[in-house]
Design a protein around this motif. Structure first.
Motif, mmCIF file in Angstrom:
data_model
loop_
_atom_site.group_PDB
_atom_site.id
_atom_site.type_symbol
_atom_site.label_atom_id
_atom_site.label_comp_id
_atom_site.label_asym_id
_atom_site.label_seq_id
_atom_site.Cartn_x
_atom_site.Cartn_y
_atom_site.Cartn_z
ATOM 1 N N ARG A 135 0.409 -1.030 -0.071
ATOM 2 C CA ARG A 135 0.142 0.124 0.019
ATOM 3 C C ARG A 135 1.021 1.158 -0.321
ATOM 4 O O ARG A 135 0.821 2.031 -1.212
ATOM 5 N N ILE A 136 2.205 1.531 1.199
ATOM 6 C CA ILE A 136 2.798 2.524 1.120
ATOM 7 C C ILE A 136 3.424 2.681 -0.153
ATOM 8 O O ILE A 136 4.429 3.253 -0.256
ATOM 9 N N ALA A 137 4.434 1.680 -0.447
ATOM 10 C CA ALA A 137 5.266 1.166 -1.281
ATOM 11 C C ALA A 137 5.116 0.233 -1.726
ATOM 12 O O ALA A 137 4.615 -1.068 -1.396
ATOM 13 N N ARG A 138 6.459 0.004 -3.317
ATOM 14 C CA ARG A 138 5.783 -1.605 -3.624
ATOM 15 C C ARG A 138 6.124 -2.752 -3.064
ATOM 16 O O ARG A 138 6.311 -4.013 -2.625
ATOM 17 N N GLY A 139 7.820 -2.192 -2.300
ATOM 18 C CA GLY A 139 8.558 -2.759 -0.952
ATOM 19 C C GLY A 139 7.522 -2.668 0.552
ATOM 20 O O GLY A 139 8.155 -2.993 0.891
ATOM 21 N N HIS A 203 -0.614 -15.254 -7.169
ATOM 22 C CA HIS A 203 -0.133 -14.595 -8.220
ATOM 23 C C HIS A 203 0.153 -13.672 -9.164
ATOM 24 O O HIS A 203 0.707 -12.821 -9.878
ATOM 25 N N ALA A 204 -1.816 -13.840 -9.215
ATOM 26 C CA ALA A 204 -2.046 -13.029 -10.454
ATOM 27 C C ALA A 204 -1.840 -11.201 -9.987
ATOM 28 O O ALA A 204 -1.358 -10.209 -10.997
ATOM 29 N N PHE A 205 -1.852 -10.875 -8.451
ATOM 30 C CA PHE A 205 -1.030 -9.860 -7.753
ATOM 31 C C PHE A 205 -0.143 -9.571 -8.281
ATOM 32 O O PHE A 205 0.260 -8.568 -8.251
ATOM 33 N N LEU A 206 0.415 -10.228 -8.271
ATOM 34 C CA LEU A 206 2.326 -9.867 -8.240
ATOM 35 C C LEU A 206 2.299 -9.421 -9.121
ATOM 36 O O LEU A 206 3.357 -8.900 -9.849
ATOM 37 N N LYS A 207 1.477 -10.690 -10.281
ATOM 38 C CA LYS A 207 2.151 -9.583 -11.940
ATOM 39 C C LYS A 207 1.623 -8.904 -12.381
ATOM 40 O O LYS A 207 2.402 -8.043 -13.087
ATOM 41 N N ARG A 208 0.625 -7.559 -11.753
ATOM 42 C CA ARG A 208 -0.291 -6.936 -11.898
ATOM 43 C C ARG A 208 0.654 -5.768 -11.634
ATOM 44 O O ARG A 208 0.612 -4.582 -11.593
ATOM 45 N N LEU A 209 1.614 -5.841 -10.034
ATOM 46 C CA LEU A 209 2.797 -5.533 -9.911
ATOM 47 C C LEU A 209 3.538 -5.120 -10.397
ATOM 48 O O LEU A 209 3.809 -3.237 -10.705
ATOM 49 N N ASP A 210 4.025 -5.696 -12.406
ATOM 50 C CA ASP A 210 5.030 -5.265 -12.870
ATOM 51 C C ASP A 210 4.194 -4.988 -14.046
ATOM 52 O O ASP A 210 5.499 -4.549 -15.251
ATOM 53 N N MET A 211 3.480 -4.742 -14.027
ATOM 54 C CA MET A 211 2.058 -4.051 -15.748
ATOM 55 C C MET A 211 2.518 -2.141 -15.619
ATOM 56 O O MET A 211 2.836 -1.637 -14.108
ATOM 57 N N PRO A 212 2.786 -1.568 -16.050
ATOM 58 C CA PRO A 212 3.199 -0.337 -16.199
ATOM 59 C C PRO A 212 2.662 0.546 -15.398
ATOM 60 O O PRO A 212 2.509 1.433 -14.615
ATOM 61 N N ALA A 216 3.371 3.577 -11.860
ATOM 62 C CA ALA A 216 2.859 4.486 -12.296
ATOM 63 C C ALA A 216 1.859 4.827 -11.353
ATOM 64 O O ALA A 216 1.850 5.848 -10.544
ATOM 65 N N VAL A 217 1.228 3.610 -10.101
ATOM 66 C CA VAL A 217 0.525 4.251 -9.244
ATOM 67 C C VAL A 217 1.366 4.581 -7.102
ATOM 68 O O VAL A 217 0.943 5.689 -7.795
ATOM 69 N N TYR A 218 2.409 3.354 -8.446
ATOM 70 C CA TYR A 218 3.444 4.061 -7.393
ATOM 71 C C TYR A 218 4.564 5.128 -7.423
ATOM 72 O O TYR A 218 4.986 5.891 -6.194
ATOM 73 N N GLN A 219 4.524 5.860 -8.166
ATOM 74 C CA GLN A 219 5.537 6.700 -8.673
ATOM 75 C C GLN A 219 4.685 8.138 -7.869
ATOM 76 O O GLN A 219 3.490 8.229 -8.162
ATOM 77 N N GLY A 220 5.286 8.512 -6.721
ATOM 78 C CA GLY A 220 4.985 10.335 -6.287
ATOM 79 C C GLY A 220 3.768 9.633 -5.442
ATOM 80 O O GLY A 220 3.147 10.437 -5.241
ATOM 81 N N LEU A 221 3.626 8.469 -5.098
ATOM 82 C CA LEU A 221 2.753 7.522 -4.240
ATOM 83 C C LEU A 221 2.218 8.769 -3.043
ATOM 84 O O LEU A 221 0.872 9.514 -2.580
ATOM 85 N N ASP A 222 3.936 8.887 -2.446
ATOM 86 C CA ASP A 222 3.670 9.773 -1.105
ATOM 87 C C ASP A 222 3.226 10.776 -0.738
ATOM 88 O O ASP A 222 2.635 11.563 -0.796
ATOM 89 N N GLU A 223 4.050 11.424 -2.106
ATOM 90 C CA GLU A 223 3.302 13.119 -1.840
ATOM 91 C C GLU A 223 2.107 13.326 -2.497
ATOM 92 O O GLU A 223 1.857 14.375 -2.002
#
Ligand SMILES: Cc1ncc(COP(=O)(O)O)c(C=O)c1O
Length: 358
Positions: A135-139, A203-212, A216-223
């Motif tokens: 939720r708060i970051a990919r990792g 598996h489906a969830f983790l595969k989706r994490l790799d989709m652009p 993009a959701v994680y980019q600048g999430l905190d800000e």
């Protein structure tokens, strides 16, 4: 497995591999309903192996530095929003004294210090990311705070709606057998462990994490969520209602700026505007991390309408000179009167009130 069972398993491997028994958790933190990690109200049995320490306290660090029997430290990073307090529920909204705020730097430093001590003392550092993982970051919190845990638990979102609990960690801590003592094993069993449907969902969830688009959701999430929090508070200010929010990324909590015993009613005004809150009533908002700006704007508009209606109906007003302390005292008195009323049915209210003030 559920998130609760994932925590049970993580604690068990920590105890097995450290050959120590005590579990450290921090005051107010939730790690599932298992007795050892949920001492106090709601658990009829004492938690014998659990030390509940004050969060963000130098004394807690001293305990970790000096005791020799600690197997693991459990961290629920959500605590950073309200250290030493449980998640807000309606019962906590009977006055307006609750406060919360998230100090990223201070909490990061605290976690780094715990990490250092755990390494020195051979204590397993367990990050319970059942709530905040992904939720708060990919990792998760490990990436967000820059701290690597020894063991990590995940749940909820990782299963995409299916019941799930996961434990992972460093090989040294995940071992469940000893090569030189084959009978000395650490059990981890369950009918539903590695359930194929749940594994496929993960598996489906983790595969989706790799989709652009997900990346993009994680980019600048905190800000993005910091700006949204500021925007929300500005709109509440503009509407002249005594409601503000404090937030940790996409998890927020509502705070009330004026002594009032009807704060819990906000959830019904929000419901009338089409916003249904989770079971914790009016205290917490858990947004979808990838919420669009348009949806966020719509939520803000509904919030403004709900709070203004509640204000117009007089439910934000409890008298000009009333303090939160007065409210708590009144409520305690009413509870005592109600209890006495059950013990002595038939007595008049004034007589019972007299009894309660004696
Ligand atoms: C941090 C944390 N740990 C553990 C749990 C327990 O997970 P479950 O409800 O799947 O048993 C929860 C549930 O809310 C949680 O937030």
């Amino acid at each position: 497995m559920s998130g609760t069972e994932a925590v049970m398993q993580a604690v068990r491997v920590a105890q097995y591999n450290s050959k120590k028994r005590k579990i450290v958790r921090f005051c107010g933190s939730y790690h599932g309903f298992w007795g050892e990690v949920q001492p106090g109200v709601g658990n009829p049995m004492p938690a014998r192996d659990t030390l509940t320490l004050a969060d963000m306290s130098p004394l807690a660090l001293e305990v970790l530095r000096t005791r020799r029997d600690i197997a693991c430290v459990l961290i629920n990073p959500l605590q950073a929003l309200h250290p030493n307090r449980a998640a807000p529920a309606d019962s906590g909204l009977l006055d307006s004294s609750r406060h919360a705020s998230f100090e990223r730097e201070a909490y990061t430093q605290y976690l780094h210090e715990i990490r250092r001590i755990c390494t020195e003392r051979g204590i397993a550092l367990i990050f319970d990311e059942v709530f905040l993982g992904f939720r708060i970051a990919r990792g998760g919190a490990q990436e967000y705070f820059g701290v690597q845990a020894d063991l990590v638990t995940y749940g909820k979102t990782l299963g995409g709606g299916f019941p799930v609990g996961v434990v992972c960690g460093k090989a040294r801590w995940m071992r469940r057998f000893r090569e030189d003592a084959p009978a000395d094993i650490c059990f981890a069993r369950g009918t539903f462990n590695a359930h194929p449907t749940v594994v496929a969902a993960m598996h489906a969830f983790l595969k989706r994490l790799d989709m652009p688009e997900v990346d993009a959701v994680y980019q600048g999430l905190d800000e993005r969520w910091r700006l949204r929090l500021a925007l929300f508070n500005a709109r509440m200010d503009e509407a002249k209602v005594p409601v503000r929010a404090a937030g940790f990324s996409s998890v927020w909590t509502i705070l009330y700026g004026r002594p009032n015993r009807y704060n819990w009613m906000l959830q019904y005004y929000l419901r009338a505007e089409g916003l249904l809150l989770s079971w914790v009533g009016t205290g917490r908002l858990i947004f979808q991390a990838g919420l669009s700006d348009a949806d966020f704007d719509d939520i803000c508009a509904r919030f403004v309408r709900a709070t203004c209606s509640m204000q117009d109906d007089g439910f934000f007003w409890c008298g000009d000179a009333v303090t939160d302390r007065d409210l708590r005292r009144d409520i305690t008195r009413e509870l005592v009167v109600a209890r006495l009323g059950r013990l002595w049915p038939g007595r008049s209210l004034p007589a019972l009130q007299q009894q309660s003030t004696r």
